[in-house]
Design a protein around this motif. Sequence first.
Motif, short mmCIF file in Angstrom:
data_model
loop_
_atom_site.label_atom_id
_atom_site.label_comp_id
_atom_site.label_asym_id
_atom_site.label_seq_id
_atom_site.Cartn_x
_atom_site.Cartn_y
_atom_site.Cartn_z
N TRP A 281 0.81 -1.22 0.00
CA TRP A 281 0.00 0.00 0.00
C TRP A 281 0.85 1.27 0.00
O TRP A 281 0.38 2.32 -0.41
CB TRP A 281 -0.93 0.00 1.21
N ILE A 282 2.09 1.18 0.44
CA ILE A 282 2.93 2.38 0.53
C ILE A 282 3.24 2.93 -0.86
O ILE A 282 3.35 4.15 -1.03
CB ILE A 282 4.24 2.07 1.29
N THR A 283 3.35 2.08 -1.86
CA THR A 283 3.63 2.54 -3.21
C THR A 283 2.43 2.47 -4.15
O THR A 283 2.36 3.21 -5.12
CB THR A 283 4.79 1.72 -3.82
N ILE A 284 1.46 1.57 -3.84
CA ILE A 284 0.32 1.41 -4.75
C ILE A 284 -0.59 2.62 -4.72
O ILE A 284 -1.01 3.12 -5.78
CB ILE A 284 -0.47 0.13 -4.39
N TRP A 285 -0.90 3.15 -3.53
CA TRP A 285 -1.84 4.27 -3.47
C TRP A 285 -1.30 5.53 -4.15
O TRP A 285 -2.05 6.18 -4.89
CB TRP A 285 -2.22 4.57 -2.02
N PRO A 286 -0.04 5.93 -3.96
CA PRO A 286 0.46 7.07 -4.75
C PRO A 286 0.42 6.80 -6.25
O PRO A 286 0.13 7.71 -7.04
CB PRO A 286 1.90 7.25 -4.25
N GLY A 287 0.70 5.55 -6.65
CA GLY A 287 0.62 5.22 -8.07
C GLY A 287 -0.79 5.33 -8.61
O GLY A 287 -1.01 5.84 -9.72
N VAL A 288 -1.77 4.88 -7.83
CA VAL A 288 -3.17 4.99 -8.25
C VAL A 288 -3.58 6.45 -8.36
O VAL A 288 -4.28 6.85 -9.31
CB VAL A 288 -4.08 4.24 -7.25
N MET A 289 -3.16 7.27 -7.41
CA MET A 289 -3.48 8.70 -7.45
C MET A 289 -2.89 9.36 -8.69
O MET A 289 -3.55 10.15 -9.37
CB MET A 289 -2.94 9.38 -6.19
N LEU A 290 -1.64 9.02 -9.02
CA LEU A 290 -1.00 9.57 -10.20
C LEU A 290 -1.72 9.15 -11.47
O LEU A 290 -1.93 9.97 -12.38
CB LEU A 290 0.47 9.13 -10.24
N VAL A 291 -2.13 7.89 -11.54
CA VAL A 291 -2.85 7.40 -12.72
C VAL A 291 -4.20 8.09 -12.86
O VAL A 291 -4.61 8.48 -13.98
CB VAL A 291 -3.03 5.88 -12.64
N LEU A 292 -4.91 8.28 -11.76
CA LEU A 292 -6.22 8.94 -11.81
C LEU A 292 -6.10 10.37 -12.33
O LEU A 292 -6.89 10.81 -13.17
CB LEU A 292 -6.87 8.93 -10.43
N ILE A 293 -5.11 11.10 -11.84
CA ILE A 293 -4.93 12.49 -12.28
C ILE A 293 -4.58 12.54 -13.76
O ILE A 293 -5.18 13.29 -14.54
CB ILE A 293 -3.86 13.19 -11.43
N ALA A 294 -3.58 11.75 -14.17
CA ALA A 294 -3.14 11.78 -15.56
C ALA A 294 -4.24 11.30 -16.51
O ALA A 294 -4.46 11.90 -17.57
CB ALA A 294 -1.89 10.92 -15.72
N LEU A 295 -4.95 10.24 -16.13
CA LEU A 295 -6.00 9.70 -17.00
C LEU A 295 -7.16 10.67 -17.14
O LEU A 295 -7.68 10.89 -18.26
CB LEU A 295 -6.49 8.36 -16.45
N SER A 296 -7.60 11.27 -16.04
CA SER A 296 -8.72 12.20 -16.12
C SER A 296 -8.37 13.43 -16.95
O SER A 296 -9.18 13.90 -17.76
CB SER A 296 -9.15 12.62 -14.71
N VAL A 297 -7.15 13.95 -16.80
CA VAL A 297 -6.74 15.11 -17.59
C VAL A 297 -6.64 14.75 -19.06
O VAL A 297 -7.04 15.54 -19.94
CB VAL A 297 -5.41 15.67 -17.05
N ASN A 298 -6.10 13.58 -19.38
CA ASN A 298 -6.00 13.16 -20.77
C ASN A 298 -7.37 12.98 -21.41
O ASN A 298 -7.58 13.36 -22.57
CB ASN A 298 -5.21 11.85 -20.86
N LEU A 299 -8.30 12.40 -20.66
CA LEU A 299 -9.66 12.23 -21.20
C LEU A 299 -10.33 13.58 -21.44
O LEU A 299 -11.04 13.75 -22.44
CB LEU A 299 -10.49 11.38 -20.24
N LEU A 300 -10.11 14.52 -20.54
CA LEU A 300 -10.66 15.86 -20.76
C LEU A 300 -10.02 16.52 -21.97
O LEU A 300 -10.69 17.24 -22.72
CB LEU A 300 -10.44 16.72 -19.51
N GLY A 301 -8.73 16.30 -22.16
CA GLY A 301 -8.06 16.85 -23.34
C GLY A 301 -8.61 16.26 -24.63
O GLY A 301 -8.80 16.99 -25.62
N ASP A 302 -8.87 14.96 -24.64
CA ASP A 302 -9.45 14.33 -25.83
C ASP A 302 -10.84 14.87 -26.11
O ASP A 302 -11.20 15.12 -27.27
CB ASP A 302 -9.51 12.81 -25.64
#
Length: 313
Positions: A281-302
Amino acid sequence: MSSPSSPVAAAPNALQRFFDGDVWHSFRASPTAIVAAIIAFICVFCALFAEFVAPHNPFDLASLELMDARLPPAWMEGGSTKYLLGTDDQGRDLLSALMYGARISLFVGLASVVLSMIIGVGLGLLAGFVGGKVDAFIMRVCDVMLSFPSILVALLIDGVGRAMFPNAHDALAFGVLIFAIALTGWVQYARTVRGSTMVERNKEYVQAARVIGVSSLRIMRKHVLPNVLGPVLVLATIQVAAAIITEATLSFLGVGVPPTSPSLGTLIRVGNDFLFSGEWWITIWPGVMLVLIALSVNLLGDWLRDALNPRLR
């Protein structure tokens, strides 16, 4: 013919025109854009108001409990409801650390995109409007920049900055990091704006402005620039996600933000040391947060790309 006493309909303001326009209608008709906007809003809101939303201050050393280090999430055996997503090796609440870390990642990403957009749009306008040797020189510089991997250029600039200012405080370290990321991102803006400017400069409204004696600088700023901002806004939206990932990569490699102000990339690097020891959990949760931010911004850009281009609807 209406009488003089009849009321005159007020002209719609900018907000009303937006809600009546095609962009808002396209947004309401796109479930993907709505979900992406909700996720992005939640992430940005939690990052901006972390002091009020986060249950703990993970960077207050006086409040840390080393006995609470490496606690699993609350729903697992040994977890505590005090720390919903668990704790890291220093006893910091991971949920709170994500909010504070996302703020730093978003700040670096947005600041670097704004800086690269200013540089790229300015050089693209100059190259497309003036042409000739100026255009050739700027485009050759773009070709040279594109021949190097962006992460390599960012590492080089960041390394040079740290070597020149070994005792720099956090503000200067953030400035070096933002400049390093911006230096690799301005090329896309310059090439995009140059192409649009070369089309706009031959249109009648530009020729008419030249005939009446309007200066070239004023034509570029007042007439050409507003007509080439559409692709720039789409590119900037997508580049925010790329800049955040670049910052996370640099921080993961240990050359990003200062250790006293860890971002999502720093949290992932710290948790990577405990990934195979069971504390996933120490590394998974920051990774999930990073993916959520990047994915949501990319989808908005598309979505924004399709909304601003009628031919793609």
